[in-house]
Scaffold this active site. Structure first.
Site, PDB file in Angstrom:
ATOM      1  N   TYR A  34       0.831  -1.207   0.000  1.00  0.00           N
ATOM      2  CA  TYR A  34       0.000   0.000   0.000  1.00  0.00           C
ATOM      3  C   TYR A  34       0.861   1.250   0.000  1.00  0.00           C
ATOM      4  O   TYR A  34       2.083   1.182   0.191  1.00  0.00           O
ATOM      5  CB  TYR A  34      -0.945   0.000   1.207  1.00  0.00           C
ATOM      6  CG  TYR A  34      -0.296   0.332   2.536  1.00  0.00           C
ATOM      7  CD1 TYR A  34       0.506  -0.587   3.207  1.00  0.00           C
ATOM      8  CD2 TYR A  34      -0.478   1.589   3.122  1.00  0.00           C
ATOM      9  CE1 TYR A  34       1.101  -0.263   4.416  1.00  0.00           C
ATOM     10  CE2 TYR A  34       0.110   1.909   4.338  1.00  0.00           C
ATOM     11  CZ  TYR A  34       0.901   0.978   4.979  1.00  0.00           C
ATOM     12  OH  TYR A  34       1.496   1.295   6.171  1.00  0.00           O
ATOM     13  N   LYS A 152       6.404  -1.620   2.036  1.00  0.00           N
ATOM     14  CA  LYS A 152       5.180  -1.087   2.650  1.00  0.00           C
ATOM     15  C   LYS A 152       4.062  -2.099   2.400  1.00  0.00           C
ATOM     16  O   LYS A 152       3.261  -1.956   1.470  1.00  0.00           O
ATOM     17  CB  LYS A 152       4.870   0.288   2.038  1.00  0.00           C
ATOM     18  CG  LYS A 152       4.052   1.179   2.968  1.00  0.00           C
ATOM     19  CD  LYS A 152       4.158   2.630   2.566  1.00  0.00           C
ATOM     20  CE  LYS A 152       3.200   3.542   3.292  1.00  0.00           C
ATOM     21  NZ  LYS A 152       3.350   3.617   4.740  1.00  0.00           N
ATOM     22  N   GLU A 184      12.670   3.255  13.831  1.00  0.00           N
ATOM     23  CA  GLU A 184      11.626   4.190  13.375  1.00  0.00           C
ATOM     24  C   GLU A 184      10.461   4.054  14.334  1.00  0.00           C
ATOM     25  O   GLU A 184      10.573   3.389  15.359  1.00  0.00           O
ATOM     26  CB  GLU A 184      11.205   3.874  11.930  1.00  0.00           C
ATOM     27  CG  GLU A 184      10.614   2.496  11.744  1.00  0.00           C
ATOM     28  CD  GLU A 184      10.154   2.191  10.310  1.00  0.00           C
ATOM     29  OE1 GLU A 184       9.985   3.129   9.514  1.00  0.00           O
ATOM     30  OE2 GLU A 184       9.960   1.007  10.006  1.00  0.00           O
ATOM     31  N   LEU A 208      11.186   1.623   6.919  1.00  0.00           N
ATOM     32  CA  LEU A 208      10.551   2.120   5.703  1.00  0.00           C
ATOM     33  C   LEU A 208      11.281   3.370   5.231  1.00  0.00           C
ATOM     34  O   LEU A 208      11.531   4.271   6.044  1.00  0.00           O
ATOM     35  CB  LEU A 208       9.087   2.467   5.990  1.00  0.00           C
ATOM     36  CG  LEU A 208       8.302   2.801   4.732  1.00  0.00           C
ATOM     37  CD1 LEU A 208       7.934   1.517   3.988  1.00  0.00           C
ATOM     38  CD2 LEU A 208       7.060   3.602   5.044  1.00  0.00           C
TER      39      LEU A 208
HETATM   40  N1  PDD Z   1       2.910   5.410   7.554  1.00  0.00           N
HETATM   41  N2  PDD Z   1       7.650   4.205   8.924  1.00  0.00           N
HETATM   42  C1  PDD Z   1       6.498   3.488   8.963  1.00  0.00           C
HETATM   43  C2  PDD Z   1       6.515   2.138   9.597  1.00  0.00           C
HETATM   44  C3  PDD Z   1       5.314   4.022   8.404  1.00  0.00           C
HETATM   45  O1  PDD Z   1       4.187   3.314   8.431  1.00  0.00           O
HETATM   46  C4  PDD Z   1       5.341   5.335   7.833  1.00  0.00           C
HETATM   47  C5  PDD Z   1       4.142   5.964   7.221  1.00  0.00           C
HETATM   48  C6  PDD Z   1       6.566   6.040   7.828  1.00  0.00           C
HETATM   49  C7  PDD Z   1       6.700   7.412   7.220  1.00  0.00           C
HETATM   50  O2  PDD Z   1       6.662   7.332   5.822  1.00  0.00           O
HETATM   51  P1  PDD Z   1       6.143   8.559   4.932  1.00  0.00           P
HETATM   52  O3  PDD Z   1       6.935   9.736   5.343  1.00  0.00           O
HETATM   53  O4  PDD Z   1       6.429   8.128   3.548  1.00  0.00           O
HETATM   54  O5  PDD Z   1       4.668   8.742   5.224  1.00  0.00           O
HETATM   55  C8  PDD Z   1       7.706   5.440   8.372  1.00  0.00           C
HETATM   56  C9  PDD Z   1       1.719   5.774   6.813  1.00  0.00           C
HETATM   57  C10 PDD Z   1       1.390   7.227   6.863  1.00  0.00           C
HETATM   58  C11 PDD Z   1       0.576   4.851   7.235  1.00  0.00           C
HETATM   59  O6  PDD Z   1       0.841   3.660   7.328  1.00  0.00           O
HETATM   60  O7  PDD Z   1      -0.545   5.309   7.434  1.00  0.00           O
END
Ligand code: PDD
Length: 293
Positions: A34, A152, A184, A208
């Site tokens: 996703y 992801k 993270e 991620l």
């Molecule tokens: N989550 N690390 C993890 C485990 C994440 O699920 C996310 C983002 C990030 C930050 O990634 P980005 O800057 O590309 O949004 C880091 C999204 C928002 C979610 O699962 O809803």
């Protein structure tokens, strides 16, 4: 608010009417990937980076991309336009998911794969002014996820359970530590500030590659902020002057309490304030302008 138009396998339809077969592997195995793409003023932000990460996630689970970049961009534009027609959200989060589709309940891939493609527009509200002003509390936990956190994937049960730990503790996020290193958050990237230097953990198979993480590092470089990308130990995390969370939905937030202890002065720090301002300016000038973000 009326209905929300979603995209499912070739059709645009009301959310309430969207159905998938119970034999979908996304449902049975969490066999899918996703993305969450922020849209500001109806312009998807860092679309190509999100689509490149989607491709990397699809490659990682050995699923052919059902759409070209141009097709994805068109589908996302149509979803954003539908939300506009429904008078919804100039700012939104576009959630998109691709699963390995329906098949017999067998771990092995089906012989013929018909992927399921789903796109859902969601409201995107920036973090509450109170959270930006005062920071948020977080807890730490041992990272018990698999060794491909760079993908992801929709099988998010470990992230769900880790995130719930912080909900139960009335905190905004769970910061994950593996083998003594900061990785993270359960749904965000994490930075620290040590002696006036911004530090980010290096990308690896264990985290991620956050799109917001990249934006923060680009802004740090552009604004002459001292920064380094290198492994960060748990001890450094615990003695950091500042801790930040970043994600497409949270933007940038300061963690002012970690495991019940104040971080630095217990108030969002000076570098956070600078970066938050840079991020807002960037968002308003570049993202809301017509320049390609
Ligand atoms: N989550 N690390 C993890 C485990 C994440 O699920 C996310 C983002 C990030 C930050 O990634 P980005 O800057 O590309 O949004 C880091 C999204 C928002 C979610 O699962 O809803």
């Amino acid at each position: 608010m009326g209905t929300t138009t979603v995209y499912l396998n070739g059709a645009f339809l009301p959310l309430e009417e969207a159905r998938i077969p119970v034999m979908d592997r996304g449902f049975l195995f969490g066999d899918g990937v996703y993305e969450v793409i922020p849209v500001y003023d109806r312009q998807p932000f860092r679309l190509h980076e999100h689509l490149a990460r989607l491709q990397a996630s699809l490659d990682g689970i050995r699923l052919a991309n059902p759409h070209s970049t141009t097709e994805w961009a068109r589908l996302i534009a149509q979803i954003v336009a539908s939300a506009a027609l429904e008078n919804k959200w100039p700012d939104q989060g576009v959630y998109l998911q691709v699963t390995r589709g329906p098949g017999p309940r067998d771990h092995a891939f089906p012989k013929i794969v018909q992927p399921t493609v789903f796109i859902l527009p969601m409201p995107l509200s920036p973090p509450a002014a109170e959270s930006v002003e005062h920071g948020v509390a977080a807890i730490t936990a041992s990272d018990n996820r698999w060794l491909h956190c760079d993908l992801k994937v929709t099988s998010l049960l470990p992230n769900v359970l880790l995130r719930q730990l912080s909900v139960d503790a009335d905190c905004a996020e769970t910061v994950l530590i593996r083998d003594g290193q900061l990785i993270e958050g359960s749904a965000s990237s994490v930075f620290i500030v040590q002696s006036g230097v911004l530090l980010g953990p290096p990308k690896s198979n264990l985290m991620l590659p956050g799109i917001t993480y990249d934006v923060v590092l680009e802004l740090a470089a552009a604004k002459g902020m001292q920064y380094a990308v290198r492994p960060i130990s748990e001890a450094e995390l615990r003695s950091a002057g500042e801790i930040w969370l970043t994600s497409s939905t949270k933007e940038i937030l300061a963690v002012t309490r970690l495991d019940g202890h104040p971080v630095g002065t217990g108030r969002p720090g000076p570098l956070f304030r600078q970066m938050h301002a840079h991020y807002q300016t960037f968002k308003h000038s570049v993202m809301r302008g017509k320049a390609m973000p």
